[in-house]
Design a protein around this motif. Sequence first.
Motif, mmCIF file in Angstrom:
data_model
loop_
_atom_site.group_PDB
_atom_site.id
_atom_site.type_symbol
_atom_site.label_atom_id
_atom_site.label_comp_id
_atom_site.label_asym_id
_atom_site.label_seq_id
_atom_site.Cartn_x
_atom_site.Cartn_y
_atom_site.Cartn_z
ATOM 1 N N LEU A 8 0.688 -1.032 -0.049
ATOM 2 C CA LEU A 8 0.137 -0.063 -0.082
ATOM 3 C C LEU A 8 0.866 1.368 -0.016
ATOM 4 C CD1 LEU A 8 -2.678 1.273 0.022
ATOM 5 C CD2 LEU A 8 -2.717 1.150 2.689
ATOM 6 N N ALA A 9 2.055 1.353 0.544
ATOM 7 C CA ALA A 9 2.706 2.428 0.894
ATOM 8 C C ALA A 9 3.389 2.661 -0.553
ATOM 9 C CB ALA A 9 3.986 2.109 1.693
ATOM 10 N N THR A 10 3.650 1.918 -1.509
ATOM 11 C CA THR A 10 3.835 1.937 -2.677
ATOM 12 C C THR A 10 3.113 2.575 -3.727
ATOM 13 O OG1 THR A 10 3.596 -0.186 -3.635
ATOM 14 C CG2 THR A 10 5.633 -0.024 -2.494
ATOM 15 N N LEU A 11 1.622 2.672 -3.258
ATOM 16 C CA LEU A 11 0.818 3.003 -4.216
ATOM 17 C C LEU A 11 0.310 4.482 -4.059
ATOM 18 C CD1 LEU A 11 -1.691 0.106 -4.221
ATOM 19 C CD2 LEU A 11 0.092 0.636 -5.761
ATOM 20 N N ARG A 12 0.884 5.246 -2.879
ATOM 21 C CA ARG A 12 0.529 6.308 -2.418
ATOM 22 C C ARG A 12 1.081 7.389 -3.423
ATOM 23 N NH1 ARG A 12 -2.297 6.012 2.211
ATOM 24 N NH2 ARG A 12 -1.949 4.266 3.601
ATOM 25 N N ASP A 13 0.429 8.547 -3.729
ATOM 26 C CA ASP A 13 0.840 9.372 -4.421
ATOM 27 C C ASP A 13 1.533 10.520 -3.678
ATOM 28 O OD1 ASP A 13 -1.342 10.915 -3.416
ATOM 29 O OD2 ASP A 13 -2.542 10.768 -5.152
ATOM 30 N N GLU A 14 1.563 11.732 -4.290
ATOM 31 C CA GLU A 14 2.518 12.755 -3.659
ATOM 32 C C GLU A 14 1.686 13.300 -2.410
ATOM 33 O OE1 GLU A 14 0.296 14.513 -7.101
ATOM 34 O OE2 GLU A 14 1.816 12.834 -6.604
ATOM 35 N N ARG A 15 0.175 13.241 -2.402
ATOM 36 C CA ARG A 15 -0.593 13.536 -1.366
ATOM 37 C C ARG A 15 -0.784 12.485 -0.407
ATOM 38 N NH1 ARG A 15 -5.586 14.830 -4.642
ATOM 39 N NH2 ARG A 15 -4.934 12.933 -5.708
ATOM 40 N N GLY A 16 -0.018 11.236 -0.530
ATOM 41 C CA GLY A 16 -0.361 10.198 0.334
ATOM 42 C C GLY A 16 -1.712 9.366 0.116
ATOM 43 N N VAL A 17 -2.345 9.657 -1.136
ATOM 44 C CA VAL A 17 -3.467 9.075 -1.147
ATOM 45 C C VAL A 17 -3.285 7.747 -2.026
ATOM 46 C CG1 VAL A 17 -5.663 9.091 -2.450
ATOM 47 C CG2 VAL A 17 -4.932 10.865 -1.105
ATOM 48 N N PRO A 18 -3.709 6.565 -1.859
ATOM 49 C CA PRO A 18 -3.195 5.454 -2.908
ATOM 50 C C PRO A 18 -4.081 5.483 -4.205
ATOM 51 C CG PRO A 18 -4.220 4.830 -0.509
ATOM 52 C CD PRO A 18 -4.461 6.233 -0.576
ATOM 53 N N ASP A 19 -3.170 5.186 -5.196
ATOM 54 C CA ASP A 19 -3.535 5.242 -6.710
ATOM 55 C C ASP A 19 -3.759 3.906 -7.103
ATOM 56 O OD1 ASP A 19 -3.947 5.865 -9.085
ATOM 57 O OD2 ASP A 19 -2.251 6.957 -9.299
ATOM 58 N N ASP B 32 -12.119 -10.846 6.148
ATOM 59 C CA ASP B 32 -12.186 -10.261 7.608
ATOM 60 C C ASP B 32 -10.930 -10.883 8.455
ATOM 61 O OD1 ASP B 32 -14.246 -8.946 6.623
ATOM 62 O OD2 ASP B 32 -15.717 -9.887 8.141
ATOM 63 N N GLY B 33 -10.167 -11.944 8.577
ATOM 64 C CA GLY B 33 -9.648 -12.305 9.221
ATOM 65 C C GLY B 33 -8.465 -11.673 9.010
ATOM 66 N N ASP B 34 -7.888 -11.638 7.568
ATOM 67 C CA ASP B 34 -6.680 -10.877 7.271
ATOM 68 C C ASP B 34 -6.630 -9.615 7.735
ATOM 69 O OD1 ASP B 34 -5.151 -13.315 5.473
ATOM 70 O OD2 ASP B 34 -7.440 -13.413 4.989
ATOM 71 N N LEU B 35 -7.764 -9.134 7.562
ATOM 72 C CA LEU B 35 -7.903 -7.414 7.719
ATOM 73 C C LEU B 35 -7.545 -7.311 9.426
ATOM 74 C CD1 LEU B 35 -10.710 -6.451 5.443
ATOM 75 C CD2 LEU B 35 -8.383 -5.910 5.211
ATOM 76 N N ALA B 36 -8.279 -8.081 10.224
ATOM 77 C CA ALA B 36 -8.242 -8.131 11.430
ATOM 78 C C ALA B 36 -6.650 -8.235 11.963
ATOM 79 C CB ALA B 36 -9.145 -9.009 12.172
ATOM 80 N N SER B 37 -6.250 -9.352 11.295
ATOM 81 C CA SER B 37 -4.536 -9.396 11.859
ATOM 82 C C SER B 37 -3.708 -8.576 11.374
ATOM 83 C CB SER B 37 -4.310 -10.791 11.257
ATOM 84 O OG SER B 37 -4.044 -10.772 10.056
ATOM 85 N N GLY B 38 -3.882 -7.683 10.329
ATOM 86 C CA GLY B 38 -3.052 -6.652 9.745
ATOM 87 C C GLY B 38 -2.331 -7.248 8.587
ATOM 88 N N ALA B 39 -2.480 -8.421 8.463
ATOM 89 C CA ALA B 39 -1.932 -9.232 7.140
ATOM 90 C C ALA B 39 -2.290 -8.405 5.912
ATOM 91 C CB ALA B 39 -1.952 -10.817 6.908
ATOM 92 N N LEU B 40 -3.496 -8.255 5.893
ATOM 93 C CA LEU B 40 -3.914 -7.267 4.966
ATOM 94 C C LEU B 40 -4.463 -5.828 5.197
ATOM 95 C CD1 LEU B 40 -5.688 -10.021 2.594
ATOM 96 C CD2 LEU B 40 -3.333 -8.863 1.984
ATOM 97 N N VAL B 41 -4.380 -5.066 4.114
ATOM 98 C CA VAL B 41 -5.349 -3.831 4.665
ATOM 99 C C VAL B 41 -6.001 -3.217 3.629
ATOM 100 C CG1 VAL B 41 -3.485 -2.764 6.414
ATOM 101 C CG2 VAL B 41 -3.383 -2.590 3.840
ATOM 102 N N GLU B 42 -6.937 -2.416 3.532
ATOM 103 C CA GLU B 42 -7.798 -2.188 2.507
ATOM 104 C C GLU B 42 -6.923 -0.924 1.646
ATOM 105 O OE1 GLU B 42 -11.450 -0.489 4.210
ATOM 106 O OE2 GLU B 42 -12.263 -2.401 4.690
ATOM 107 N N ALA B 43 -6.904 -1.225 0.310
ATOM 108 C CA ALA B 43 -6.479 -0.274 -0.509
ATOM 109 C C ALA B 43 -7.106 1.030 -0.821
ATOM 110 C CB ALA B 43 -6.032 -0.891 -1.739
ATOM 111 N N CYS B 44 -8.359 0.964 -0.748
ATOM 112 C CA CYS B 44 -9.299 2.105 -0.596
ATOM 113 C C CYS B 44 -10.523 1.651 0.127
ATOM 114 C CB CYS B 44 -9.702 2.458 -2.200
ATOM 115 S SG CYS B 44 -10.873 1.498 -3.077
ATOM 116 N N LYS B 45 -11.417 2.740 0.347
ATOM 117 C CA LYS B 45 -12.575 2.514 1.475
ATOM 118 C C LYS B 45 -13.753 2.072 0.449
ATOM 119 C CE LYS B 45 -10.290 3.076 4.925
ATOM 120 N NZ LYS B 45 -9.949 2.181 6.032
ATOM 121 N N GLN B 46 -13.805 2.210 -0.615
ATOM 122 C CA GLN B 46 -15.100 2.032 -1.596
ATOM 123 C C GLN B 46 -15.411 0.541 -1.380
ATOM 124 O OE1 GLN B 46 -13.890 4.330 -5.178
ATOM 125 N NE2 GLN B 46 -16.065 4.961 -4.861
#
Length: 310
Positions: free
Chosen positions: A174-185, A246-260
């Motif tokens: 996810l960190a590699t996807l952030r633009d100059e404003r810090g928003v994932p692209d 849900d289990g991966d998101l709860a453990s932190g192994a995965l995160v949402e790349a966007c909220k939609q």
Amino acid sequence: MPLRLPPLPALRFFEAAGRHQSFKLAAAELNVTPSAISHGIVGLEQALGVALFIREPRGISLTAIGVDYLSYVSEAFSLIAIGTQRLPNHRADRPIALSCAPTFASRWLLPRLAGFRARWPNLDVSVDTSHRQVGFPVDGFDFAIRMSRAPVAGSAWTRLFGERFVPVCSPAYLATLRDERGVPDLQRATLIHVNAASEDWQAWLEATGSAGIDTSGGLHVDTIQLAFEAASMGLGVALGRKPLVDGDLASGALVEACKQTVTASTAYWLVSAEHADSAIQRPELADFKGWLVDEATRLDTHADAAPTTT
């Protein structure tokens, strides 16, 4: 005058091969060789004086006569199976047999089975995750869990819950996807596709109105489980499927790349032979169905409170 019937073993071969449209899959189900299936059906065709299958290099298909005959044979075996199940004390202690997809089994069903066993410690459950069609009640299954947009005629369908799609990836990716404003692209992302999924990235992109994201490339895998694993390894962005992710998101192994989040048009359904769970001889089927529906209802009620895009 007694009825003259074709050889019953050959009829069993024909029913399985016709249902699967494959000698190989029929052989695997019946624990015989494909050659035995083929020879048995040839003998049946000779005894009947008709061709039941069209044999081509790419596989087999039923003839028009075969399609018509299969409906009678399948119904006959179903009646025998139902009658056998209704015999007093017939295998009353056999496990509850369930067919479902492997990702669903490992990520949703198995974590909840401990609760079922705590309430009914003497009831056993058999879970089959092979990718094959299920014919009720001929092949021994009591229930199946399937993805579908709507019920299909010929069996009893009970809706369990729907999926919600959200893009997911590893925190580092996810960190590699952030633009100059810090928003994932997501235009920068490698998309991870599931080949067998009826709904995948295109459904999410259309529902969210996202543009400029190329779906032609990326990484392609054949199961949802592999897509989640690939995403957790930093190989790209997968389409997360709540509640399976849900289990991966709860453990932190995965995160949402966007909220939609997008609600899928398909849902998980519990399928069985009609009136199977009302059989007096096996009340445990009604207990299992009721428990499974209760678990799904709690999940769907919680999901309704989450914001979604339809």
